[in-house]
Design a protein around this motif. Sequence first.
Motif, PDB file in Angstrom:
ATOM      1  N   VAL A   1     -32.462 -16.318 -28.779  1.00 32.74           N
ATOM      2  CA  VAL A   1     -33.042 -16.376 -27.438  1.00 32.74           C
ATOM      3  C   VAL A   1     -33.549 -17.792 -27.166  1.00 32.74           C
ATOM      4  CG1 VAL A   1     -34.900 -15.489 -25.965  1.00 32.74           C
ATOM      5  CG2 VAL A   1     -33.664 -13.944 -27.498  1.00 32.74           C
ATOM      6  N   ALA A   2     -33.431 -18.230 -25.911  1.00 34.07           N
ATOM      7  CA  ALA A   2     -33.950 -19.528 -25.457  1.00 34.07           C
ATOM      8  C   ALA A   2     -33.236 -20.706 -26.122  1.00 34.07           C
ATOM      9  CB  ALA A   2     -35.457 -19.622 -25.704  1.00 34.07           C
TER      10      ALA A   2
ATOM     11  N   ASP B   1     -36.277 -22.672 -20.981  1.00 33.58           N
ATOM     12  CA  ASP B   1     -36.795 -21.880 -19.866  1.00 33.58           C
ATOM     13  C   ASP B   1     -35.700 -21.265 -19.005  1.00 33.58           C
ATOM     14  OD1 ASP B   1     -39.359 -22.444 -20.649  1.00 33.58           O
ATOM     15  OD2 ASP B   1     -39.607 -24.132 -19.262  1.00 33.58           O
ATOM     16  N   ASN B   2     -34.458 -21.718 -19.164  1.00 33.41           N
ATOM     17  CA  ASN B   2     -33.381 -21.151 -18.360  1.00 33.41           C
ATOM     18  C   ASN B   2     -33.055 -19.743 -18.846  1.00 33.41           C
ATOM     19  OD1 ASN B   2     -30.189 -20.672 -18.127  1.00 33.41           O
ATOM     20  ND2 ASN B   2     -30.959 -21.750 -16.328  1.00 33.41           N
ATOM     21  N   LEU B   3     -32.967 -18.803 -17.941  1.00 29.97           N
ATOM     22  CA  LEU B   3     -32.699 -17.407 -18.277  1.00 29.97           C
ATOM     23  C   LEU B   3     -31.261 -17.001 -18.015  1.00 29.97           C
ATOM     24  CD1 LEU B   3     -35.878 -15.705 -16.714  1.00 29.97           C
ATOM     25  CD2 LEU B   3     -35.599 -16.631 -19.027  1.00 29.97           C
ATOM     26  N   SER B   4     -30.661 -17.525 -16.932  1.00 28.97           N
ATOM     27  CA  SER B   4     -29.380 -16.991 -16.469  1.00 28.97           C
ATOM     28  C   SER B   4     -28.186 -17.404 -17.319  1.00 28.97           C
ATOM     29  CB  SER B   4     -29.144 -17.373 -15.004  1.00 28.97           C
ATOM     30  OG  SER B   4     -29.231 -18.763 -14.823  1.00 28.97           O
TER      31      SER B   4
ATOM     32  N   ASP C   1     -28.541 -17.772 -20.647  1.00 30.67           N
ATOM     33  CA  ASP C   1     -28.944 -17.468 -22.021  1.00 30.67           C
ATOM     34  C   ASP C   1     -28.369 -16.133 -22.504  1.00 30.67           C
ATOM     35  OD1 ASP C   1     -30.137 -17.690 -24.461  1.00 30.67           O
ATOM     36  OD2 ASP C   1     -32.200 -17.476 -23.749  1.00 30.67           O
TER      37      ASP C   1
ATOM     38  N   ARG D   1     -30.499 -12.953 -20.790  1.00 34.65           N
ATOM     39  CA  ARG D   1     -31.926 -12.774 -20.524  1.00 34.65           C
ATOM     40  C   ARG D   1     -32.151 -12.359 -19.069  1.00 34.65           C
ATOM     41  NH1 ARG D   1     -34.920 -18.071 -22.351  1.00 34.65           N
ATOM     42  NH2 ARG D   1     -36.806 -16.959 -21.694  1.00 34.65           N
ATOM     43  N   GLU D   2     -31.336 -12.911 -18.200  1.00 35.16           N
ATOM     44  CA  GLU D   2     -31.399 -12.521 -16.788  1.00 35.16           C
ATOM     45  C   GLU D   2     -30.063 -12.856 -16.154  1.00 35.16           C
ATOM     46  OE1 GLU D   2     -34.981 -13.296 -14.251  1.00 35.16           O
ATOM     47  OE2 GLU D   2     -33.582 -14.635 -13.222  1.00 35.16           O
TER      48      GLU D   2
ATOM     49  N   SER E   1     -28.991  -6.943 -16.606  1.00 34.83           N
ATOM     50  CA  SER E   1     -28.678  -8.334 -16.989  1.00 34.83           C
ATOM     51  C   SER E   1     -27.449  -8.379 -17.887  1.00 34.83           C
ATOM     52  CB  SER E   1     -29.884  -8.985 -17.684  1.00 34.83           C
ATOM     53  OG  SER E   1     -30.978  -9.073 -16.806  1.00 34.83           O
TER      54      SER E   1
ATOM     55  N   ASP F   1     -24.643 -21.949 -22.778  1.00 38.72           N
ATOM     56  CA  ASP F   1     -24.962 -21.292 -24.050  1.00 38.72           C
ATOM     57  C   ASP F   1     -23.675 -20.785 -24.674  1.00 38.72           C
ATOM     58  OD1 ASP F   1     -26.335 -20.157 -26.178  1.00 38.72           O
ATOM     59  OD2 ASP F   1     -27.020 -18.401 -25.054  1.00 38.72           O
TER      60      ASP F   1
END
Length: 205
Positions: free
Chosen positions: A35-36, A59-62, A64, A84-85, A141, A184
């Motif tokens: 994660v992250a 901090d980026n979620l989309s 990840d 993550r999102e 997600s 990622d």
Amino acid sequence: MSLRLAPRLMAALAPAVLLLPTAVHAEELTTEDAVADVVTVGPTEQGQDDLANLVPTPDNLSADVVRTVVDHDVRRLRVRVDLRELGRERQYFAVLRVRTPTGTFEVETEHLGRRPTAELTRRGRSVECPRLRTVSDRASSRATVTVPASCLGDPRWVRVGVGVAVLTTATSAEGVEEVVVLADDAHRTGEIRDRIALGPQVRRG
């Protein structure tokens, strides 16, 4: 930019046996990703390789990826990508790299968080595959890519890699807006290389 994760995205970026309702057995492999571990690719100085300038962007979620599930049976290959999102960015991509006994394919999906469109290619050329599809579910997600086995040559086994990327703009120290890629690789931690990393072999169920 390299893809074979990032440039193609810019141009377009423990096995378990399941019993399905139709009594077709599939072999399934779940792989967890850190994660992250999203990185920002570029911008770079002129003449410099984009991969020489990877900046951690936790901090980026989309972009990840946290988990992939490869489900392979005689009818189709299904790859689930958990994020993550699942965002709504306009330039939002996923690339699957699929190795089979006879060659390597790529599935490129655009508009990942909206109405996804997918294309199957081999050696840079489009492969006709009418039932290829990607379905996104923002509530969970998750994006799921389904490829008919016949489009891949009905392989006995596959190895699958997944890369996700978001294109955005950033303002440089000189005040100039530049395109950057947040990306990622689902089988690497905080690292992007020339090729998307492949997961373990998954035999046909």
